[in-house]
Design a protein around this motif. Structure first.
Motif, PDB file in Angstrom:
ATOM      1  N   PHE A 326       0.822  -1.204   0.000  1.00 39.48           N
ATOM      2  CA  PHE A 326       0.000   0.000   0.000  1.00 39.48           C
ATOM      3  C   PHE A 326       0.859   1.258   0.000  1.00 39.48           C
ATOM      4  N   GLU A 327       2.023   1.170   0.671  1.00 35.30           N
ATOM      5  CA  GLU A 327       2.924   2.322   0.704  1.00 35.30           C
ATOM      6  C   GLU A 327       3.974   2.208  -0.394  1.00 35.30           C
ATOM      7  N   SER A 328       3.573   1.676  -1.532  1.00 36.81           N
ATOM      8  CA  SER A 328       4.479   1.535  -2.664  1.00 36.81           C
ATOM      9  C   SER A 328       4.671   2.889  -3.342  1.00 36.81           C
ATOM     10  N   PRO A 329       5.629   2.991  -4.276  1.00 37.46           N
ATOM     11  CA  PRO A 329       5.821   4.252  -4.995  1.00 37.46           C
ATOM     12  C   PRO A 329       4.612   4.644  -5.835  1.00 37.46           C
ATOM     13  N   GLN A 330       3.726   3.676  -6.089  1.00 30.69           N
ATOM     14  CA  GLN A 330       2.500   3.999  -6.809  1.00 30.69           C
ATOM     15  C   GLN A 330       1.492   4.620  -5.855  1.00 30.69           C
ATOM     16  N   GLY A 331       0.724   5.583  -6.357  1.00 34.45           N
ATOM     17  CA  GLY A 331      -0.357   6.130  -5.556  1.00 34.45           C
ATOM     18  C   GLY A 331      -1.440   5.078  -5.371  1.00 34.45           C
ATOM     19  N   MET A 332      -1.939   4.947  -4.139  1.00 35.51           N
ATOM     20  CA  MET A 332      -2.968   3.964  -3.825  1.00 35.51           C
ATOM     21  C   MET A 332      -4.161   4.680  -3.205  1.00 35.51           C
ATOM     22  N   MET A 333      -5.361   4.196  -3.557  1.00 30.69           N
ATOM     23  CA  MET A 333      -6.583   4.786  -3.036  1.00 30.69           C
ATOM     24  C   MET A 333      -7.612   3.682  -2.849  1.00 30.69           C
ATOM     25  N   ILE A 334      -8.282   3.682  -1.692  1.00 31.86           N
ATOM     26  CA  ILE A 334      -9.336   2.716  -1.391  1.00 31.86           C
ATOM     27  C   ILE A 334     -10.631   3.487  -1.188  1.00 31.86           C
ATOM     28  N   THR A 335     -11.689   3.054  -1.857  1.00 32.54           N
ATOM     29  CA  THR A 335     -12.987   3.700  -1.728  1.00 32.54           C
ATOM     30  C   THR A 335     -14.022   2.667  -1.306  1.00 32.54           C
ATOM     31  N   ASP A 336     -15.197   3.161  -0.904  1.00 32.34           N
ATOM     32  CA  ASP A 336     -16.301   2.245  -0.649  1.00 32.34           C
ATOM     33  C   ASP A 336     -17.026   1.966  -1.955  1.00 32.34           C
ATOM     34  N   ALA A 337     -18.138   1.257  -1.866  1.00 32.02           N
ATOM     35  CA  ALA A 337     -18.844   0.883  -3.091  1.00 32.02           C
ATOM     36  C   ALA A 337     -19.421   2.089  -3.806  1.00 32.02           C
ATOM     37  N   SER A 338     -19.559   3.202  -3.095  1.00 35.19           N
ATOM     38  CA  SER A 338     -20.098   4.431  -3.696  1.00 35.19           C
ATOM     39  C   SER A 338     -18.987   5.350  -4.177  1.00 35.19           C
ATOM     40  N   THR A 339     -17.769   4.834  -4.275  1.00 31.41           N
ATOM     41  CA  THR A 339     -16.579   5.576  -4.703  1.00 31.41           C
ATOM     42  C   THR A 339     -16.279   6.755  -3.779  1.00 31.41           C
ATOM     43  N   ARG A 340     -16.634   6.613  -2.514  1.00 27.70           N
ATOM     44  CA  ARG A 340     -16.241   7.611  -1.527  1.00 27.70           C
ATOM     45  C   ARG A 340     -14.895   7.182  -0.951  1.00 27.70           C
ATOM     46  N   ILE A 341     -13.951   8.085  -0.918  1.00 29.80           N
ATOM     47  CA  ILE A 341     -12.571   7.750  -0.562  1.00 29.80           C
ATOM     48  C   ILE A 341     -12.472   7.428   0.926  1.00 29.80           C
ATOM     49  N   LEU A 342     -11.844   6.264   1.210  1.00 27.04           N
ATOM     50  CA  LEU A 342     -11.646   5.819   2.590  1.00 27.04           C
ATOM     51  C   LEU A 342     -10.208   5.996   3.048  1.00 27.04           C
ATOM     52  N   LYS A 343      -9.257   5.765   2.142  1.00 25.48           N
ATOM     53  CA  LYS A 343      -7.844   5.812   2.538  1.00 25.48           C
ATOM     54  C   LYS A 343      -6.979   6.047   1.309  1.00 25.48           C
ATOM     55  N   VAL A 344      -5.887   6.788   1.492  1.00 22.82           N
ATOM     56  CA  VAL A 344      -4.898   7.000   0.431  1.00 22.82           C
ATOM     57  C   VAL A 344      -3.515   6.857   1.058  1.00 22.82           C
ATOM     58  N   ASN A 345      -2.521   6.595   0.239  1.00 19.80           N
ATOM     59  CA  ASN A 345      -1.162   6.476   0.757  1.00 19.80           C
ATOM     60  C   ASN A 345      -0.356   7.742   0.480  1.00 19.80           C
ATOM     61  N   ARG A 346       0.897   7.745   0.965  1.00 13.50           N
ATOM     62  CA  ARG A 346       1.739   8.930   0.820  1.00 13.50           C
ATOM     63  C   ARG A 346       2.015   9.246  -0.650  1.00 13.50           C
ATOM     64  N   ALA A 347       2.210   8.191  -1.455  1.00 12.88           N
ATOM     65  CA  ALA A 347       2.503   8.431  -2.877  1.00 12.88           C
ATOM     66  C   ALA A 347       1.341   9.154  -3.549  1.00 12.88           C
ATOM     67  N   PHE A 348       0.116   8.813  -3.179  1.00 10.64           N
ATOM     68  CA  PHE A 348      -1.053   9.507  -3.727  1.00 10.64           C
ATOM     69  C   PHE A 348      -0.975  10.998  -3.389  1.00 10.64           C
ATOM     70  N   SER A 349      -0.636  11.305  -2.131  1.00 15.19           N
ATOM     71  CA  SER A 349      -0.553  12.706  -1.714  1.00 15.19           C
ATOM     72  C   SER A 349       0.555  13.429  -2.469  1.00 15.19           C
ATOM     73  N   GLN A 350       1.686  12.741  -2.683  1.00 17.08           N
ATOM     74  CA  GLN A 350       2.788  13.367  -3.418  1.00 17.08           C
ATOM     75  C   GLN A 350       2.404  13.634  -4.866  1.00 17.08           C
ATOM     76  N   ILE A 351       1.643  12.721  -5.448  1.00 17.69           N
ATOM     77  CA  ILE A 351       1.267  12.871  -6.860  1.00 17.69           C
ATOM     78  C   ILE A 351       0.186  13.937  -7.020  1.00 17.69           C
ATOM     79  N   SER A 352      -0.866  13.864  -6.187  1.00 18.81           N
ATOM     80  CA  SER A 352      -2.036  14.735  -6.374  1.00 18.81           C
ATOM     81  C   SER A 352      -1.939  16.045  -5.614  1.00 18.81           C
ATOM     82  N   GLY A 353      -1.121  16.074  -4.553  1.00 18.83           N
ATOM     83  CA  GLY A 353      -1.077  17.266  -3.722  1.00 18.83           C
ATOM     84  C   GLY A 353      -2.100  17.263  -2.602  1.00 18.83           C
ATOM     85  N   TYR A 354      -3.031  16.299  -2.642  1.00 14.73           N
ATOM     86  CA  TYR A 354      -4.057  16.207  -1.602  1.00 14.73           C
ATOM     87  C   TYR A 354      -3.543  15.341  -0.449  1.00 14.73           C
TER      88      TYR A 354
END
Length: 875
Positions: A326-354
């Motif tokens: 999950f903490e790989s160099p790739q951005g990772m994001m987990i959502t619920d069935a309604s595509t509401r974001i539950l968790k993201v990793n550091r790489a996601f934050s580095q890529i998106s700025g969020y």
């Protein structure tokens, strides 16, 4: 008296001890237990009263107060009353003058015992020796006070014989019986606690799914309890009484013995994690051991509790792997069935700025860029619903508003019912990759200096244009453009100025032709222009090209300004028209190239259309190039020599010249093949060939006394001088031939030094250190600064034959020669004049200070054998 009372008290204490021993096996808290206890205490009093100390009829003394007080204290109200009732009834049955006083001495100790019990229960006093002593004194004191109610004659008798024995015997008896019963009670409580503890421990042991083992200091299994024998080695068969070294592998047994020693040496529990092959498979156990406070069969021992943690270890490993993934160099994001974001990793934050706080609870729509339409997302969801997976390139928006490309992979997570519970997405920012792809694409198809299409892109557009013009019937034109005298700019002012001039040329070309036309750069000062959509009639198309060509020539004749200096460089244009696919791209480019050289031959700054007769020249040139490659491999090139003389007419050496002994065309001079060698890149190979022959010749002359003092001058090109391995190769040639490097002179041209003067100086100094000398050939015909004469290891200036040829009639040539000779003299350099053909030229040169000569006056270029046979060589 005292003795009789002691016997009675001892009897009662013994009876009470027996009563306590019996009651340890009954539950004193139950009604039946209390009844039995009360009866036993009462019976002890009855037995005591049956053997009393008798002073008179009905006046008896015994230890009933001791027994009844302790019965009430330890047994409580019911036990005390039952014991008191039995004792009182028996005393009434005995009768006598003191029967009523005897009943008081039954009731009083029961009440005192209950009072003492209540005080201890409420915490006012503790059951200790001092408190029990006070209690005993009070009880016996009250008994004496009750005895004061006796008639005087009996009172005097009691005072004289009984009071002191009662105090001396019954007070210690109370203490003794109290502590005796307390000990019995405490033992019973301890046994009950022990039974309870054992029961709890047994229940816990049976309820906990752990292995329980007792091992002694030798590692012997003394006791084993297992919820499943499949968790034991060999199913647990035959383990009891055996040692770990007998049943485990040596490495494991050694580990266990070290663990046993560590546990036995410590007061604290020790832990151990180990793996074991069992009937249930390879299992992982977590053991916790504590040493026993007692020995077993005279040996120290410990208890080991081992829990099977195989599944926990596997889950922990899976969890760690998942966490790492999950903490790989790739951005990772987990959502619920309604595509509401539950968790993201550091790489996601580095890529998106969020940050995670920015996006958790938000819909993934917040990341959308708006570049993809509804159809794109419909296809994405269709793939997710059908296969549970989608991946592809998508554009998203960073927190700062920047839109960027990413490679997105989405997977569905299903529950046991097959329903989607989550989506897991991994994303990679491919901005750099796409930029790199664009750069690579640009580098592959565009010239890095001017930004114009390169040869590859030009060929592609040529093929498309040929196919298009065939379908539509229109002509296209290919124009080869070469700047006139551009080499002089590079030679005189350097490549940086030349590059800037080329960029200005490119801009002029782009602004002169139409938008649909292509302007490309092949390299150097060669440009190609492809004109499309010309007229369908050849004459009219030719007129169009001529008009555009005139505009190009006019635009290119305008002065160029680089670093504050103006340059005037015209151009030569060669044109070929085409309107079909009969001619290949290579053929079209050859035709245009050939017509461009025709324009140069016509005087430059002009435009020339392709003539089919030019193709014969091209074919001839290509054939000659192929023949050269073969001739170099076959050794067809031979060495010719031309003598070099001093002012006294003595032979100093010779210049090595090359001739080609062509198998079909005979002996060919350098004018036939040198230009082709330079254009094809064979010039360096040809120079290497001549150098090798020259080194062999010097080695041969060294063996002949009349030739040993001669030097040999060999021309080398810039291609050879700047080859990475030139110095090493030349050293090898000298070493292998055993030629004297001091007899070798390398002739270079001024233009060669302009490619990289500093690198040339380094290489020349390295070769000079070996003994090799250098001469500047055709001096005075170049355009370079004379400053290099101060910094380069030169020994000779060679006056070009173009100046010598005009002597003695040309005053300007004579002036140039005098200047060169003066310059050489002032710099301490040797000067040699080439092309000396007449005595007048020789005499004039000699009169002006020239001391070395070369030319037809002394000898023509000739084969080595002919040269060595000359009379001047035999002197």
């Amino acid at each position: 008296m005292v003795l009789e009372l002691i016997k009675n008290a001892t009897l009662l204490i013994t009876l009470c001890w027996m009563q306590g021993f019996i009651t340890r096996y009954i539950n004193e808290r139950s009604m039946s237990g209390k009844l039995i206890s009360g009866i036993l205490f009462g019976a002890a009093c009855v037995i005591g009263m049956s053997v009393p100390l008798t002073l008179a009829h009905g006046l008896i003394f015994d230890g009933r107060t001791v027994v009844l007080s302790m019965a009430a204290f330890f047994g409580g109200p019911l036990v005390g009353l039952i014991a008191g009732a039995l004792a009182g009834a028996y005393r009434l049955w005995l009768g006598g003058i003191s029967a009523h006083i005897g009943l008081l001495n039954v009731l009083m100790p029961v009440l005192m015992g209950l009072a003492y019990r209540h005080a201890c229960k409420t915490g006012r006093v503790s059951f200790t020796l001092p408190s029990l002593l006070v209690f005993a004194v009070l009880v016996q004191g009250l008994q004496i006070l009750i005895l004061l109610l006796l008639p005087s004659e009996h009172l005097n008798l009691s005072r004289h014989y009984a009071f002191l024995p009662l105090l001396v015997v019954l007070i210690p008896s109370t203490l003794l019986l109290g502590f005796l019963l307390e000990d019995i009670r405490q033992q019973k409580l301890d046994r009950e606690a022990l039974r309870k503890s054992e029961a709890q421990l047994r229940a816990i042991t049976e309820a906990v799914p752990d292995l329980s083992m007792v091992l002694d200091e030798e590692g012997r299994y003394l006791e084993i309890k297992a919820p499943d024998n499949n968790l034991l080695v060999a199913g647990g068969e035959g383990l009891l009484g055996r040692r770990v070294v007998d049943v485990l592998a040596s490495s494991q047994a050694e580990m266990f013995m070290q663990f046993i020693a560590l546990t036995l040496a410590s007061d604290q529990p020790q832990t151990l994690e180990y793996e074991l092959q069992t009937p249930a498979g390879w299992r992982v156990f977590e053991g916790r051991a504590r040493r026993l406070d007692t020995t077993v069969d005279g040996k120290r021992a410990l208890v080991l509790m081992a829990r099977d943690i195989t599944e926990r270890v596997a889950l922990e490993l899976d969890r760690r792997i998942a966490a790492i993934a999950f903490e790989s160099p790739q951005g990772m994001m987990i959502t619920d069935a309604s595509t509401r974001i539950l968790k993201v990793n550091r790489a996601f934050s580095q890529i998106s700025g969020y940050s995670q706080d920015d996006v958790v609870g938000q819909s993934t729509r917040m990341l959308g860029s708006g570049r993809q339409g509804a159809e794109f997302y419909q296809r994405m969801w269709h793939s997710l619903n059908e296969t549970g997976l989608w991946e592809g390139e998508i554009w998203n928006r960073r927190k700062n508003g920047e839109i960027f490309p990413e490679w997105l992979t989405i997977g569905s997570v299903l529950n046991e019912q097959g329903l989607v519970t989550n989506y897991v997405a991994s994303l990679v920012d491919i901005s750099e990759r796409k930029n790199a792809e664009q750069k690579i694409l640009h580098m592959a198809f565009y010239d890095p200096l001017t930004g114009l299409p390169n040869r590859r892109l030009l060929r592609d557009r040529l093929e498309q244009a040929a196919a298009l013009c065939r379908r539509k019937g229109h002509y296209c034109a290919l124009i080869f453009l070469d700047l006139d005298d551009f080499k002089n700019v590079n030679d005189v002012y350097g490549h940086q100025v030349g590059d800037e001039l080329l960029c200005q040329v490119a801009e002029r070309l782009k602004h002169t032709v139409r938008e649909l036309d292509t302007v490309a750069r092949l390299g150097g000062d060669e440009f190609v222009i492809m004109l499309e959509g010309l007229e369908s009639i050849a004459e009219e198309a030719g007129s169009q090209v001529e008009h555009i060509g005139s505009k190009l020539l006019l635009a290119l004749r305008e002065p160029y300004e680089v670093d504050g200096q103006q340059f005037f460089n015209s151009a030569s244009l060669g044109v070929v028209l085409f309107n079909d696919e009969q001619h290949s791209v290579d053929q079209l480019m050859q035709c245009a190239d050939l017509s461009m050289y025709s324009a140069k031959s016509a005087g430059k700054n002009t435009l020339s259309f392709y003539d089919p007769r030019m193709q014969e020249v091209v074919s001839h040139r290509l054939q000659l190039e192929q023949d050269m490659r073969r001739g170099l491999a076959a050794g067809e090139f031979v060495l010719y020599l031309q003598a070099q003389m001093n002012q006294r007419g003595e032979l100093q050496g010779a210049e090595a010249l090359v001739r080609w002994q062509h198998p079909e065309r005979g002996l060919l001079g350098p004018g036939t093949f040198i230009e082709i060698a330079e254009r094809s890149g064979l010039i360096a190979e040809l120079d290497q060939y001549v150098l090798k022959q020259g080194c062999n010749l010097l080695a041969s002359w060294a063996q002949q006394p009349h030739l040993a003092g001669l030097s040999l001058a060999v021309n080398i090109s810039s291609r050879l001088l700047f080859k990475d391995d030139f110095i090493e190769v030349l050293q090898q040639k000298l070493h292998s031939s055993q030629a004297n490097p001091h007899r070798l002179k390398l002739e270079i041209t001024e233009s060669l030094l302009l490619a990289d003067k500093n690198e040339a100086a380094v290489r020349m100094q390295t070769l000079q250190a070996l003994g090799i000398r250098f001469s500047i050939d055709d001096f005075g015909t170049g355009y370079s600064s004379l400053a290099y004469l101060q910094h380069l290891p030169l020994e000779q200036l060679k006056i070009d034959q173009s100046f010598v040829r005009d002597l003695p009639g040309s005053a300007s040539s004579l002036a140039i020669i005098r200047a060169i000779l003066a310059l050489a003299h002032s710099l301490g350099l040797e000067a040699i004049a080439e092309g000396v053909e007449t005595e007048e030229q020789h005499d004039l040169l000699l009169a002006n200070g020239c001391k070395n000569f070369q030319g037809y006056l002394f000898s023509k270029p000739m084969a080595v054998a002919a040269f060595e046979a000359l009379e001047i060589c035999q002197r």
